[in-house]
Motif scaffolding. Sequence first.
Motif, short mmCIF file in Angstrom:
data_model
loop_
_atom_site.label_atom_id
_atom_site.label_comp_id
_atom_site.label_asym_id
_atom_site.label_seq_id
_atom_site.Cartn_x
_atom_site.Cartn_y
_atom_site.Cartn_z
N GLY A 80 92.55 8.62 -32.88
CA GLY A 80 93.80 8.98 -33.54
C GLY A 80 95.04 8.78 -32.70
N HIS A 81 94.88 8.35 -31.45
CA HIS A 81 96.04 8.13 -30.58
C HIS A 81 96.43 6.66 -30.56
CE1 HIS A 81 95.52 11.99 -27.90
NE2 HIS A 81 95.61 12.26 -29.20
N ASP A 82 97.73 6.40 -30.61
CA ASP A 82 98.25 5.04 -30.45
C ASP A 82 98.80 4.82 -29.05
OD1 ASP A 82 97.69 4.30 -33.11
OD2 ASP A 82 99.52 5.34 -33.79
N GLU A 83 98.95 5.90 -28.30
CA GLU A 83 99.42 5.82 -26.91
C GLU A 83 98.88 7.03 -26.14
OE1 GLU A 83 103.70 5.97 -26.97
OE2 GLU A 83 103.64 6.91 -28.93
N LEU A 84 99.06 7.00 -24.85
CA LEU A 84 98.57 8.09 -24.02
C LEU A 84 99.27 9.40 -24.35
CD1 LEU A 84 98.42 6.21 -20.60
CD2 LEU A 84 96.46 7.26 -21.73
N GLU A 85 98.48 10.43 -24.60
CA GLU A 85 99.05 11.74 -24.89
C GLU A 85 98.45 12.84 -24.00
OE1 GLU A 85 99.10 12.83 -29.01
OE2 GLU A 85 99.54 10.77 -29.67
N ARG A 86 97.12 12.81 -23.83
CA ARG A 86 96.46 13.81 -22.98
C ARG A 86 95.56 13.08 -21.98
NH1 ARG A 86 93.25 18.04 -26.45
NH2 ARG A 86 93.14 19.07 -24.40
N GLY A 114 69.61 16.81 -24.41
CA GLY A 114 70.31 17.92 -25.02
C GLY A 114 71.55 17.52 -25.79
N SER A 115 71.89 16.23 -25.76
CA SER A 115 73.07 15.76 -26.50
C SER A 115 72.88 14.31 -26.91
CB SER A 115 74.33 15.88 -25.64
OG SER A 115 75.45 15.35 -26.32
N GLN A 116 73.26 14.01 -28.13
CA GLN A 116 73.22 12.63 -28.62
C GLN A 116 74.56 11.94 -28.43
OE1 GLN A 116 70.32 11.19 -29.71
NE2 GLN A 116 69.50 13.15 -28.97
N VAL A 117 75.54 12.69 -27.95
CA VAL A 117 76.88 12.15 -27.75
C VAL A 117 77.21 12.14 -26.27
CG1 VAL A 117 79.33 12.41 -28.32
CG2 VAL A 117 77.58 13.09 -29.98
N GLY A 118 77.69 11.01 -25.77
CA GLY A 118 78.03 10.89 -24.36
C GLY A 118 79.21 11.76 -23.96
N PHE A 119 79.33 12.02 -22.66
CA PHE A 119 80.39 12.86 -22.13
C PHE A 119 81.78 12.33 -22.47
CE2 PHE A 119 83.01 13.50 -18.10
CZ PHE A 119 83.53 14.72 -18.50
N LEU A 120 82.01 11.04 -22.24
CA LEU A 120 83.34 10.49 -22.48
C LEU A 120 83.68 10.46 -23.98
CD1 LEU A 120 83.48 7.61 -19.84
CD2 LEU A 120 84.23 9.99 -19.63
N ASP A 121 82.69 10.19 -24.81
CA ASP A 121 82.94 10.22 -26.25
C ASP A 121 83.32 11.63 -26.72
OD1 ASP A 121 82.86 7.64 -27.16
OD2 ASP A 121 80.70 7.62 -27.54
N GLN A 122 82.74 12.62 -26.10
CA GLN A 122 83.13 14.00 -26.43
C GLN A 122 84.61 14.24 -26.13
OE1 GLN A 122 80.41 17.18 -25.13
NE2 GLN A 122 78.86 15.60 -24.76
N LEU A 123 85.06 13.71 -25.00
CA LEU A 123 86.47 13.88 -24.65
C LEU A 123 87.36 13.09 -25.60
CD1 LEU A 123 86.35 13.62 -20.74
CD2 LEU A 123 86.18 15.66 -22.19
N LEU A 124 86.99 11.86 -25.89
CA LEU A 124 87.81 11.00 -26.75
C LEU A 124 87.90 11.57 -28.16
CD1 LEU A 124 86.43 7.58 -25.45
CD2 LEU A 124 88.77 8.43 -25.14
N THR A 125 86.81 12.11 -28.65
CA THR A 125 86.81 12.73 -29.98
C THR A 125 87.69 13.98 -30.00
OG1 THR A 125 84.58 11.90 -30.40
CG2 THR A 125 85.35 13.71 -31.78
N ALA A 126 87.77 14.68 -28.86
CA ALA A 126 88.55 15.91 -28.77
C ALA A 126 90.03 15.66 -28.49
CB ALA A 126 87.97 16.81 -27.69
N GLY A 127 90.43 14.38 -28.42
CA GLY A 127 91.84 14.08 -28.24
C GLY A 127 92.27 13.88 -26.80
N ILE A 128 91.31 13.70 -25.89
CA ILE A 128 91.64 13.44 -24.49
C ILE A 128 91.48 11.96 -24.21
CG2 ILE A 128 90.94 13.88 -22.10
CD1 ILE A 128 90.19 16.68 -22.88
#
Length: 443
Positions: A80-86, A114-128
């Motif tokens: 959802g980001h078009d530029e750096l925000e967080r 214990g997780s099917q989602v990678g660490f970085l994808d968790q951050l990217l999905t959370a808006g980081i």
Amino acid sequence: MTQEARIDVELTWNHAEEKSSAEKVAEFAKHLPQGPWFGAPTGVARADDREPTYTLPLRSARPYRREVAVGEAAVYLADGHDELERPFIFADGFNYGPSDLPGLFAHFNAPYPGSQVGFLDQLLTAGIDVVLVGFEQRHTYIQANAGVVISAIQEVIARRHGDVELIVGGVSMGGIITRYALAEMEEKKQDHQTGTYLSWDSPHNGAWIPLVLQQLAYFFEALPVPPGEVKKAELIRSPAAQQLLYAWVPDAKYSGPVATASELRTQFLAELEDLGQFPRRPRKLGVANGTGNGIGRDLPAGQEVFKVQVPLVHYVQANFQPDGGEYQPIGEMRAAGQVRRGFTSHVPGLDGVPGGILDTFGGIAEALGATISTEYERSCFVPSVSAVALDYDPVEWNVDPYEKVEGADEKSALDEFKCDSENTVHSQVTKPLVDWIVERIVR
């Protein structure tokens, strides 16, 4: 005061054996795996990995020892980001040669137990937004690559939309590079606009590679190698290794102190002291791949790990590091008439202590054709007491490496830290560590 940690080498020469074995040794060397030993684990890029939104060339704005370091940042904008925000700036760690940023992304974004989602994808999905920083020479001076990180911070600030504070850190030596960079910026009154610093299994008080294996790297690189190949001890002799390792030897014949063998480490520690050790402004977080309960791995100090003999080619015996003592044997090596026996005094037995582990003994045993027990293949690389920045002297190592560090935040230079539930591979992504990090930076 702790007695000086040192190594002593007995060197003898068998001229009759030298003459009879030279040709066989040369033939053996052709089949010995090439390239530097002791590199940290790296990821392998997958076809379905995210591509970075864009990349940024980076260049340090100041030299260090006449070297101007360069690197690159791979920018992954959050969903959802078009530029750096967080922005979350995360630096690569200890290894030889240039960084592999796609591999770094793959390593930290692979699904884990214990997780099917990678660490970085968790951050990217959370808006980081994730900004991975790599270096043209990972093995060069920490201070030189800190200049690359400073450039990355300044570039991200210039491109950021809004004023959300940065998260800055790194894995392994990347955590030390970013620690230095942030502290330097504060010393120079440069606004790094960083609210959180994060280190991932970073050796704040030093890393450990068994001295006998360092000797073996130097010893076997003396054998003939194909033109253009990187020698086995190139990573060990690099500026980065000299600055990072608690105990280091410059060659296979060296006798003398090991905790102060390199002036590069002595100078680096002095520079950190001058900078106040850590940046003051950010909240300082850290995770360790080792346990915090004082339980290490059953690697008996001083015990033989492997022994191998190829008639007229080589003989190698390697022991686990003895725990202190005077003139304790660590191993023996013979080839082409050279016979070298190593002994250490007042060096702690760090191979089996709690900490992030590397395939040290196993990798070399395989290269030499030696048989080794599976449980002996890996030894500690970053002791937990170092990864959590416990308060002790990084030269004298006046600390119990089996100390229970859980709940000992008041003895750490970090504000908060988390240890793994077992002693896992250095930089390995695990659920306890990811859950703890996400809870603190995703808000």
